[in-house]
Design a protein around this motif. Structure first.
Motif, short mmCIF file in Angstrom:
data_model
loop_
_atom_site.label_atom_id
_atom_site.label_comp_id
_atom_site.label_asym_id
_atom_site.label_seq_id
_atom_site.Cartn_x
_atom_site.Cartn_y
_atom_site.Cartn_z
N LYS C 199 0.78 -1.24 0.01
CA LYS C 199 0.01 -0.05 0.24
C LYS C 199 0.97 0.98 0.00
CE LYS C 199 -4.06 -1.82 2.09
NZ LYS C 199 -4.97 -1.96 3.38
N GLU C 220 -1.23 -1.03 -4.32
CA GLU C 220 -2.48 -0.32 -4.11
C GLU C 220 -2.13 1.25 -3.66
OE1 GLU C 220 -6.56 -0.06 -1.39
OE2 GLU C 220 -5.26 -2.01 -0.93
N VAL C 222 -3.16 4.54 -2.23
CA VAL C 222 -4.22 4.93 -1.34
C VAL C 222 -4.18 6.66 -1.35
CG1 VAL C 222 -5.25 4.80 0.90
CG2 VAL C 222 -3.87 2.91 0.16
N PRO C 223 -5.19 7.29 -1.72
CA PRO C 223 -4.99 8.55 -2.02
C PRO C 223 -5.77 9.26 -0.53
CG PRO C 223 -6.72 7.99 -3.52
CD PRO C 223 -6.58 6.45 -2.65
N GLY C 233 0.11 7.51 8.69
CA GLY C 233 -0.14 6.30 8.65
C GLY C 233 0.85 5.14 8.33
N GLY C 237 2.20 1.95 10.52
CA GLY C 237 2.44 0.50 9.66
C GLY C 237 1.07 0.36 8.93
N LEU C 238 0.34 1.35 8.89
CA LEU C 238 -0.91 1.15 7.79
C LEU C 238 -0.44 1.05 6.30
CD1 LEU C 238 -3.76 0.99 8.92
CD2 LEU C 238 -3.90 3.58 8.82
N TYR C 239 0.55 1.87 6.06
CA TYR C 239 1.19 1.74 4.66
C TYR C 239 2.60 1.55 4.51
CZ TYR C 239 -3.13 4.82 4.82
OH TYR C 239 -4.18 5.10 5.27
#
Lengths: 484, 287, 312
Positions: C199, C220, C222-223, C233, C237-239
């Motif tokens: 991501k 992916e 992610v905007p 983020g 660790g989200l992206y």
């Protein structure tokens, strides 16, 4: 040799639209062979004369599917071509060639020359001519420079396939063959895009769009493409709320009972849970869940996490709705159930909860609508839902229409529900007014009364047949009422 | 629901009498006070001994003693606030007695567990002043729900019983109506059918006609009268309907100020009241 | 439950509902169009009388509000433009903020900053009537030029890929000793990121977003609303990575997000410009003139020194 090889491949590619799947498989096999040959050929050409080859470092095309991530053939897109001038070379001009069926016609080119990260002041003239684009630099580009061409308004051939850009360039030694670019995947036009193109040509659309307000908020082309593009986002919204809500109801019911518990500790837990969740914005809860949990090392799929946050948030509101609903059931209902010998659980399940459901349904539906709309907040943390799609499309098109489409998608669900609530509320109001003890002399219409008396007479007649007729006759009119 | 706690007054009541002793005492006491033919050696169905009830500081029942025999029709009269409804509600423990004993067939139900209490309640039907039908269920379902959920009768069996009882109360063509679609009189008749369908040992009627429009009272009384005369059901009826009491009752109990002031056959109470307060009450009403 | 079944009667006629919806939408449009037309015919008429008199060599600057430049920006892009902690848009600071102020000084106008989402700025400027300029580190692209005008470029920029320091060190073929702008590094990072399941967070509507979509087709993209969200983020660790403008990413990695680093620079040589409506060529001219003067007198170099610690 290399160039000839690949150009044959591209021609085959361009023959695409009516081809059968079989032919396509064959073509892929051919493509692979050709590429292998091409690479070998390239190595053969490059290896002996490394000093005289411009390397193509990357070639990409911007997705031009509205709201999607495909490059559609036959429609304008932006080609970004990057090449590096190798040691000993001085680049004077580049000519790019599009595969047959594609066009550079009407494109504009932005030329950037970089030394490392530093932009060089270079002027160039770009001349598009059908499938070729010639770029001539005012002065030769020195070795080790990165040349970056952004060509806006090019179109790839209108058929499925992987296409390569090739061409020639001139250095101080004369014209050279440009190495083929990496392949770019292109899909054939979609029906939606076809409809958009058709709209583009309609005079009424043009007239409509000449009004700045209408073209900004309700541009027909974008309305059409955004309907298709936003659809998956809408499904995500629905899926999130439909998955979350049953859990919200379950948790809500649990906490409603906990809040009515006899034990103070249980009550305190429920009150804390409900008050904290109701007392903070959903936005904040989403942030904490999405940024906080990963920091604690808890990695959860964003869709599942989204459902969880929505469920937990709603459960607090539902708990209060359910508690109020349960407590609004008259004590007489508990007594009637108890007099039949029902235990507490049985009373709840068979008598109280079914009535509570009736009473709270309008409020719960309102809460459902709120939850459904609030899924939009998840876009702020990157969940690909309706608002996210709309936002992206607005960012790409610079037009507000996708937001209008999103509004329609929300309304498709909320309007019928709002209507349903009104109907339900009216029904409940009607049925409740006929319930319980009737105020004497009020409420009852003449018609009801007639019906009732007729019923009573019938009943009496039935009894009279069964009993001794004489015994029934004495009039026992209520003395109390007579006296009054 | 939490009621403010008050210091509960303490009542010293003796333990419930042994069954045989109570039966013979009751027989001696009641044999001339009821037209019901009960035999020596029979045990009373309901025994109320030394029943006391206070709400906060207000004592509404003061040492009430009463026996009700199987198949007997007992009508309880008295001015409002005399404690008659409270007494009735104590019999199936909708009100918890402050002190005293309630016994059904010599089983004490005061001070038993909840599960036990529900067992007893199955045997005691009740008809409320406000009907208290379940508004989300049709007339038939109202009569069926107790049978299927509490007595665990099969659906078919319960339905047959519901049809039978609703027909008996004259609502054969109103079976599938919702309570909100029925008049008060019809609702109360459904409530009676609901109680009867459980085949209880005794049915308690808590002012069943007080909430009705005058025109609708007769239909309900007809049903009760039919039940009293033809079914052999034991009934305890709290009411203001003097005509009904005189016609149907085996025994009339007059209560005032939380005590039983006078009891006897309808003839004894209505025609020859012994107590001054009974006379005053009846005089007020009949004049 | 009987009661649920009967409900359907009320919801049964969606066609009817839709019709009502469409009718009301149409009605709203008509009203808006009428209002729009009224506004438009009135404005030029007033202008004609006003602009006929003054001498022609003084550039007549029209702004939404007299004597004031209303400038929209996302103000979350230090050191280009940002709002200091605990302050509001009024106290915005940064290279571009100072630059716009310098331009406004030249034009004799005051500046009002409005903090809005990045991707709404161009539509707002295009629509007109509420805002004069968009100054939010906009890269000049031909697509954007179809919608709005840009001032002359005032600064060059590149893109950067940011990752967690710990994640960066485990990329195969990644070597810290290599030049951050070198192809080797970029190729290694690209190869590591362009796989399914990765991501990449970007700011919606930016050139970074376009780069990610075009070059990391398997990952992916992610905007998000702004780069702070992207970086937070990434930190949590989200992206896996963030792609945004190099100078800004370098600043944030050094100042605030010290556990993140710029793992590779993407040479794009893009140029920032100020967004002006196509309907306001006078303003564009005035700004270009002011920019040229500021370049001339060294103000821009000074500002670069002040905010980036180096003149380019």
């Amino acid at each position: 040799m290399n160039a000839r090889e690949t150009s044959r491949v591209t021609r085959l590619r361009a023959a695409g639209p009516g081809a059968t799947a079989k032919a396509r498989v064959k073509r892929y096999a051919l493509l692979v062979c050709a590429f292998a040959l091409g690479v070998i050929g390239l190595l053969a050409v490059v290896a002996p004369t490394p000093a005289q080859a411009l390397t193509v470092s990357s070639t990409t095309a911007r997705p031009n599917e509205d709201g999607g991530d495909h490059v559609i053939g036959g429609l304008p897109t932006r080609l970004t071509w990057e090449g590096r001038v190798e040691a000993g070379e001085e680049l004077e001009s580049i000519t790019l060639t599009m595969p047959e069926g594609g066009t550079f016609e009407g494109s504009s080119t932005r030329v950037t020359v970089l030394d490392g990260l530093n932009r060089q002041d270079v002027a160039a003239v770009a001349t598009p001519d059908g499938t070729t684009l010639a770029i001539v630099f005012d002065e030769p580009i020195p070795e080790d420079s990165l040349v970056r061409l952004e060509v806006t308004g090019v179109a790839f051939p209108n058929a499925d396939g992987d296409y390569v850009i090739e061409g020639t360039y001139e250095n101080q030694l004369g014209e050279q063959v440009l190495p083929s670019s990496p392949a770019i995947s292109v899909i054939a036009n979609t029906p939606v895009q076809g409809l958009v193109n058709w709209l583009d040509q309609q005079p009424w659309v043009e007239a409509w769009n000449s009004n700045p307000f209408l073209s900004m908020f309700f541009k027909p082309q974008i309305l059409v493409s955004s309907f298709a593009a936003l659809f998956p986002g809408w499904l995500v919204c629905l899926a999130i709320v439909l998955v979350a809500y049953p859990f919200a109801i379950l948790f809500g019911l649990c906490f409603a009972f906990m809040k009515m518990s006899r034990f103070i500790v249980v009550r305190a837990i429920a009150v804390t849970y409900i008050n904290i969740l109701r007392g903070t914005p959903l936005f904040l809860q989403i942030y904490i869940a999405f940024f906080g949990l990963p920091m604690l090392g808890i990695q959860i799929n964003v869709y599942i996490l989204g459902c969880a946050v929505m469920a937990i948030n709603s459960s607090a509101y539902l708990a209060e709705i359910f508690r109020a609903g349960i407590q609004s059931i008259p004590v007489g209902q508990y007594e009637a159930a108890a007099s039949l010998g029902m235990g507490h659980m049985r009373t709840m399940i068979s008598i109280i909860l079914p009535q509570t459901v009736r009473r709270v349904l309008p409020t719960v539906t309102s809460d459902f609508i709120t939850s459904y709309k609030d899924t939009s907040l998840l876009s702020s943390v990157g969940v690909m839902e309706l608002m996210m799609y709309a936002k992206n499309m607005t960012a790409i098109t610079g037009n507000i229409t996708p937001y209008m489409t999103a509004a329609i998608f929300y309304l498709i669900v909320t309007l019928p529900l709002i209507k349903a609530i009104t109907v339900v509320e009216r029904r409940i109001a009607r049925s409740e007014s006929g319930q319980g003890p009737r105020p004497k002399g009020g409420e009852l219409t003449e018609e009801d009364l007639q019906l009732d008396l007729a019923q009573d007479a019938l009943a009496q007649a039935a009894h009279a047949e069964a009993d001794e007729p004489a015994a029934l006759e004495p009039a026992y009119l209520p003395l109390a009422r007579e006296g009054a | 629901m939490a009621r403010r706690r008050h210091a509960q007054p303490h009542f010293d009541v003796p333990p419930a009498l042994p069954a045989d002793e109570a039966a013979s005492l009751a027989y001696e006491h009641d044999k001339d006070l009821s037209t019901h033919a009960f035999k020596e050696g029979e045990h009373p169905l309901v025994r109320i001994e030394h029943l006391n009830k206070t709400f906060d500081d207000n004592q509404v029942l003061k040492d009430v003693n009463l026996n009700v025999w199987r198949e007997e029709i007992v009508v309880v009269l008295g001015p409002s606030g005399s404690g008659k409804s409270t007494m009735l509600r104590c019999i199936n423990m909708l009100e918890t007695p402050t002190a005293g004993h309630i016994l059904i067939e010599d089983d004490e139900i005061t001070g038993t567990t909840k599960a036990n209490l529900n067992e007893h309640r199955k045997r005691i039907g009740m008809v409320f002043q406000n009907f208290n039908l379940f508004p989300h269920l049709s007339a038939k379902e109202n009569v069926m729900v107790g049978q299927t959920k509490v007595l665990k009768r099969s659906k078919a069996e319960a339905e047959a019983e519901a049809v039978k009882q609703l027909t008996a109360v004259g609502l054969a063509d109103r079976m599938d109506f919702m309570p909100s679609q029925l008049s008060g009189g019809q609702q109360q008749r459904v409530a009676i059918a609901r109680a009867v369908a459980m085949h209880p040992d005794v049915i308690l009627f808590d002012e069943p006609t007080s909430a009705l429009d005058p025109e609708l009272v007769r239909g309900v009384l007809d049903v009760m009268r039919d039940l009293a005369l033809n079914s052999g059901m034991t009934m305890i009826v709290v009411t203001h309907e003097m005509g009904f009491a005189r016609d149907v009752a085996d025994r009339v109990v007059f209560m005032e100020g939380g005590v039983v002031v006078e009891e006897g056959t309808p003839e004894q109470v209505f025609d020859h009241p012994q107590n001054e307060r009974t006379r005053a009450f009846l005089g007020n009403i009949t004049d | 439950m009987k009661w649920f079944a009967t409900e359907e009667a009320g919801v049964k006629k969606p066609s009817h509902l839709l019709l009502t919806l469409l009718c009301s939408l149409l009605a709203v449009c008509c009203v808006a169009v009428l209002a729009g037309c009224g506004g438009q015919t009135a404005e030029p008429a007033a202008d004609e009388t006003a602009t006929e008199e003054p001498a022609s060599d003084v550039v007549d600057i029209e702004t939404v509000s007299d004597g004031k430049l209303i400038v929209q920006s996302d103000l979350a892009y230090a050191p280009m433009e940002s709002v200091p902690e605990g302050k509001t848009a009024e106290d915005a600071e940064g290279f571009e903020v100072d630059l716009v102020q310098a331009i406004a000084d030249k034009l004799g106008l005051t500046v009002e900053w409005q903090q809005v989402q990045f991707d709404t700025i161009i539509p707002a400027v295009k629509q007109g009537g509420t805002v004069d300029l968009g100054a939010s580190s906009f890269t000049i692209t031909d697509e954007r030029l179809e919608e709005i005008d840009f001032s002359e470029p005032y600064m060059d920029s590149n893109q950067a890929i940011v990752m967690q320091k710990s994640a960066a060190s485990s990329i195969p073929g990644f070597d810290v000793s290599q030049d951050v702008a070198g192809t080797e590094r970029l190729d290694a990072v690209k190869a590591a990121l362009d796989v399914e399941g990765t991501k990449v967070a970007v700011q919606s509507g930016t050139t970074g977003e376009a780069w990610s979509q075009e070059n990391l087709t398997k990952a992916e993209t992610v905007p998000l609303a702004d780069v702070i969200q992207c970086l937070t983020g990434l930190q949590s660790g989200l992206y896996n990575a963030v792609i945004a403008d190099y100078p800004v990413m370098a600043y944030y990695c050094q100042e605030s997000y010290t556990d993140l680093e710029v793992v590779a620079a993407i040479p794009t040589g893009e140029q920032y410009g100020i967004v002006v409506s196509k309907d306001n060529p006078g303003l564009k001219q005035a700004i270009d003139k002011a920019l040229a003067e500021l370049e001339e007198d060294g103000t821009i170099a000074q500002l670069q020194e002040k905010w980036f610690g180096q003149a380019s």
